[in-house]
Scaffold this motif. Structure first.
Motif, PDB file in Angstrom:
ATOM      1  N   THR A  20      -3.035   4.409  -0.105  1.00 29.51           N
ATOM      2  CA  THR A  20      -3.259   3.707   1.156  1.00 29.51           C
ATOM      3  C   THR A  20      -2.042   2.904   1.575  1.00 29.51           C
ATOM      4  OG1 THR A  20      -5.616   3.556   0.628  1.00 29.51           O
ATOM      5  CG2 THR A  20      -4.795   2.127   2.381  1.00 29.51           C
ATOM      6  N   TYR A  21      -1.470   2.154   0.640  1.00 32.62           N
ATOM      7  CA  TYR A  21      -0.378   1.263   1.008  1.00 32.62           C
ATOM      8  C   TYR A  21       0.976   1.962   1.083  1.00 32.62           C
ATOM      9  CZ  TYR A  21       2.500  -2.899   1.391  1.00 32.62           C
ATOM     10  OH  TYR A  21       3.404  -3.837   1.845  1.00 32.62           O
ATOM     11  N   TYR A  22       1.341   2.687   0.025  1.00 29.61           N
ATOM     12  CA  TYR A  22       2.693   3.248  -0.021  1.00 29.61           C
ATOM     13  C   TYR A  22       2.822   4.641   0.612  1.00 29.61           C
ATOM     14  CZ  TYR A  22       4.845  -0.492  -2.700  1.00 29.61           C
ATOM     15  OH  TYR A  22       5.364  -1.698  -3.085  1.00 29.61           O
ATOM     16  N   VAL A  23       2.041   5.604   0.155  1.00 29.93           N
ATOM     17  CA  VAL A  23       2.224   6.971   0.644  1.00 29.93           C
ATOM     18  C   VAL A  23       1.809   7.117   2.107  1.00 29.93           C
ATOM     19  CG1 VAL A  23       1.545   9.383   0.344  1.00 29.93           C
ATOM     20  CG2 VAL A  23       2.010   7.964  -1.665  1.00 29.93           C
ATOM     21  N   LEU A  24       0.601   6.667   2.425  1.00 34.32           N
ATOM     22  CA  LEU A  24       0.090   6.828   3.797  1.00 34.32           C
ATOM     23  C   LEU A  24       0.496   5.691   4.719  1.00 34.32           C
ATOM     24  CD1 LEU A  24      -3.505   8.122   2.940  1.00 34.32           C
ATOM     25  CD2 LEU A  24      -1.479   9.461   3.545  1.00 34.32           C
ATOM     26  N   ARG A  25       0.899   4.573   4.138  1.00 39.05           N
ATOM     27  CA  ARG A  25       1.300   3.385   4.913  1.00 39.05           C
ATOM     28  C   ARG A  25       0.246   3.045   5.976  1.00 39.05           C
ATOM     29  NH1 ARG A  25       6.158   2.085   3.160  1.00 39.05           N
ATOM     30  NH2 ARG A  25       7.518   3.698   2.263  1.00 39.05           N
ATOM     31  N   ALA A  26      -0.993   3.043   5.504  1.00 38.02           N
ATOM     32  CA  ALA A  26      -2.128   2.834   6.413  1.00 38.02           C
ATOM     33  C   ALA A  26      -2.435   1.361   6.667  1.00 38.02           C
ATOM     34  CB  ALA A  26      -3.369   3.518   5.840  1.00 38.02           C
TER      35      ALA A  26
ATOM     36  N   PRO B   8       0.041  -1.269   7.710  1.00 34.41           N
ATOM     37  CA  PRO B   8       1.367  -1.788   8.045  1.00 34.41           C
ATOM     38  C   PRO B   8       1.393  -3.294   8.317  1.00 34.41           C
ATOM     39  CG  PRO B   8       0.424  -0.598   9.907  1.00 34.41           C
ATOM     40  CD  PRO B   8      -0.463  -0.334   8.739  1.00 34.41           C
ATOM     41  N   GLN B   9       0.232  -3.874   8.579  1.00 34.50           N
ATOM     42  CA  GLN B   9       0.179  -5.307   8.878  1.00 34.50           C
ATOM     43  C   GLN B   9       0.288  -6.176   7.627  1.00 34.50           C
ATOM     44  OE1 GLN B   9      -2.315  -3.147   8.830  1.00 34.50           O
ATOM     45  NE2 GLN B   9      -4.345  -4.094   8.969  1.00 34.50           N
ATOM     46  N   TYR B  10       0.242  -5.552   6.443  1.00 34.47           N
ATOM     47  CA  TYR B  10       0.298  -6.301   5.197  1.00 34.47           C
ATOM     48  C   TYR B  10       1.628  -6.093   4.490  1.00 34.47           C
ATOM     49  CZ  TYR B  10      -4.830  -6.817   5.400  1.00 34.47           C
ATOM     50  OH  TYR B  10      -6.108  -7.128   5.767  1.00 34.47           O
TER      51      TYR B  10
ATOM     52  N   SER C 101       0.270  -9.892   0.395  1.00 36.79           N
ATOM     53  CA  SER C 101      -1.008 -10.059   1.100  1.00 36.79           C
ATOM     54  C   SER C 101      -1.957  -8.898   0.834  1.00 36.79           C
ATOM     55  CB  SER C 101      -0.775 -10.216   2.610  1.00 36.79           C
ATOM     56  OG  SER C 101      -0.107  -9.105   3.161  1.00 36.79           O
ATOM     57  N   TYR C 102      -1.401  -7.702   0.620  1.00 33.37           N
ATOM     58  CA  TYR C 102      -2.275  -6.557   0.356  1.00 33.37           C
ATOM     59  C   TYR C 102      -2.903  -6.668  -1.028  1.00 33.37           C
ATOM     60  CZ  TYR C 102      -4.108  -1.816   0.288  1.00 33.37           C
ATOM     61  OH  TYR C 102      -4.957  -0.733   0.223  1.00 33.37           O
ATOM     62  N   THR C 103      -2.127  -7.054  -2.026  1.00 27.99           N
ATOM     63  CA  THR C 103      -2.706  -7.216  -3.358  1.00 27.99           C
ATOM     64  C   THR C 103      -3.689  -8.388  -3.388  1.00 27.99           C
ATOM     65  OG1 THR C 103      -0.723  -8.459  -4.015  1.00 27.99           O
ATOM     66  CG2 THR C 103      -0.829  -6.126  -4.633  1.00 27.99           C
ATOM     67  N   THR C 104      -3.506  -9.363  -2.522  1.00 29.67           N
ATOM     68  CA  THR C 104      -4.494 -10.443  -2.395  1.00 29.67           C
ATOM     69  C   THR C 104      -5.798  -9.907  -1.823  1.00 29.67           C
ATOM     70  OG1 THR C 104      -2.815 -12.171  -2.140  1.00 29.67           O
ATOM     71  CG2 THR C 104      -5.009 -12.648  -1.267  1.00 29.67           C
ATOM     72  N   LEU C 105      -5.690  -9.050  -0.807  1.00 33.72           N
ATOM     73  CA  LEU C 105      -6.888  -8.394  -0.263  1.00 33.72           C
ATOM     74  C   LEU C 105      -7.632  -7.656  -1.365  1.00 33.72           C
ATOM     75  CD1 LEU C 105      -7.161  -6.261   2.977  1.00 33.72           C
ATOM     76  CD2 LEU C 105      -7.843  -5.273   0.795  1.00 33.72           C
TER      77      LEU C 105
END
Length: 362
Positions: A185-191, A193-195, A199-203
């Motif tokens: 979700t975060y790296y390959v697809l970059r889905a 982008p607001q994080y 902040s994403y690992t906090t989510l």
């Protein structure tokens, strides 16, 4: 949310089944448990690491109920486990003397007595981020908890309230997710982008806490929360983000370590604030990284590619008997496909973790 499993069973037969389950639980023990430690069942939530076949019964591309998956399973049967054989769900249950195979909750052949010693609700491709399971149409953690509510009611109907409460309070619950969030979700697809990574690992960590809190509300007390593995060293991530030399993608690893540090701290806090809970952060990052970096130390030869196909990118539908051959040296491989370890690797990791789990739950 309803499963299509039949629950017809006569009272006499059911009692005999329950007796058999109790006898099995008493006799099949792989490690010496302290006399004051009783683990009646193992129940798993999460992703493909602990999915034992739930994705077989949903419409998704994230499936593996075909050959060569299961090549080392009993009879070489592809069961929907993302592995050549058994997965940590099965191996940990066996180590605790519960049973050697943990069935998928959505398995249409599931029997009532199976519930009493544990099932897996996990779904390959799922994650803590609510967006992650939607990207590949799999069962979210929220939906897994809905199935768990259904499970609780079924157990209550089989053995009554008192025994149901005992099973919930004393069983070992596994929560294994996070890899798909970071890697896909975060790296390959970059889905997202607001994080940024922090902040994403906090989510993700906040979602972990929410799930543990919900399980506690159901009466669950013993919860092993697995941290993220060294994602940048998985064969597929080396291929996608490791450059021409396919080195470990260190940004993936750093994100995994950041997430791990956050959930470790949150679980420590929950231990102090929720009476009776025993949430255990389970560090899989370090032992798996050591296996990858020092494969010969553990009896392996190849740790940078999988056994299925080229071993560089094949996973799930790309790892099939028509387009992907199986390597001739499976026993020397750390990884089965480009994302998942072999059963042999899982056995090594579980052997390194099991005593720590036992000590934490006494």
């Amino acid at each position: 949310m309803k499963s299509n499993t039949s629950w017809s069973c006569s009272c006499f037969i059911l009692k005999q089944c329950l007796l058999s389950v109790l006898v099995l639980t008493e006799t099949v023990v792989a490690i010496n448990l302290p006399p004051n430690l009783t683990i009646p069942a193992l129940i798993a939530f999460g992703d493909s690491i602990v999915d034992t076949g739930n994705n077989n019964n949903i419409k998704s591309i994230a499936k593996c109920n075909f050959q060569p998956y299961g090549i080392n399973f009993q009879g070489g049967i592809p069961t929907g486990r993302f592995c050549d054989g058994r997965v940590p769900t099965d191996l940990i249950a066996e180590e605790f003397g519960i049973k050697s195979l943990v069935p998928a909750y959505l398995d249409p052949s599931l029997k009532p007595e199976d519930l009493l010693t544990g099932v897996s609700f996990a779904s390959g491709g799922s994650g803590y981020d609510p967006l992650t399971p939607k990207l590949v149409a799999v069962i979210s953690l929220e939906e897994q908890l809905k199935y768990f509510e259904e499970y609780i009611e079924k157990v209550k109907n089989i053995v009554g309230d008192e025994r149901k409460d005992f099973i919930l309070a004393n069983s070992l619950f596994l929560l294994v997710a996070g890899s798909n969030d970071i890697a896909n979700t975060y790296y390959v697809l970059r889905a997202r982008p607001q994080y940024d990574v922090d902040s994403y690992t906090t989510l993700m960590a906040n979602s972990t806490t929410d799930i543990v809190n919900k399980l506690y509300g159901y009466g669950v007390r013993r919860i092993a929360v697995f941290g993220a593995p060294p994602l940048g060293c998985l064969p597929s991530q080396r291929t996608l983000a490791g450059g021409l030399l396919r080195e470990c993608a260190e940004n993936y690893n750093e994100a995994a370590k950041l997430f791990n540090s956050k959930i470790s701290k949150k679980l420590d806090l929950l231990h102090k604030t929720l009476p009776g809970i025993k949430p255990v952060y389970t560090n899989v990052y370090d032992p798996l990284l050591d296996i990858i970096q020092n494969p010969a130390k553990y009896g392996f030869g190849v740790s940078n590619k999988g056994c299925c196909g080229t071993g560089l990118i094949e996973v799930g539908p790309l790892c099939n008997k028509i387009t992907a051959s199986v390597c001739p040296d499976l026993s020397s491989r750390v990884f089965w496909d480009s994302y998942h370890p072999t059963e042999k690797t899982y056995k090594v990791v579980v052997s390194l973790l099991i005593s720590k789990l036992v000590n934490k739950f006494v």
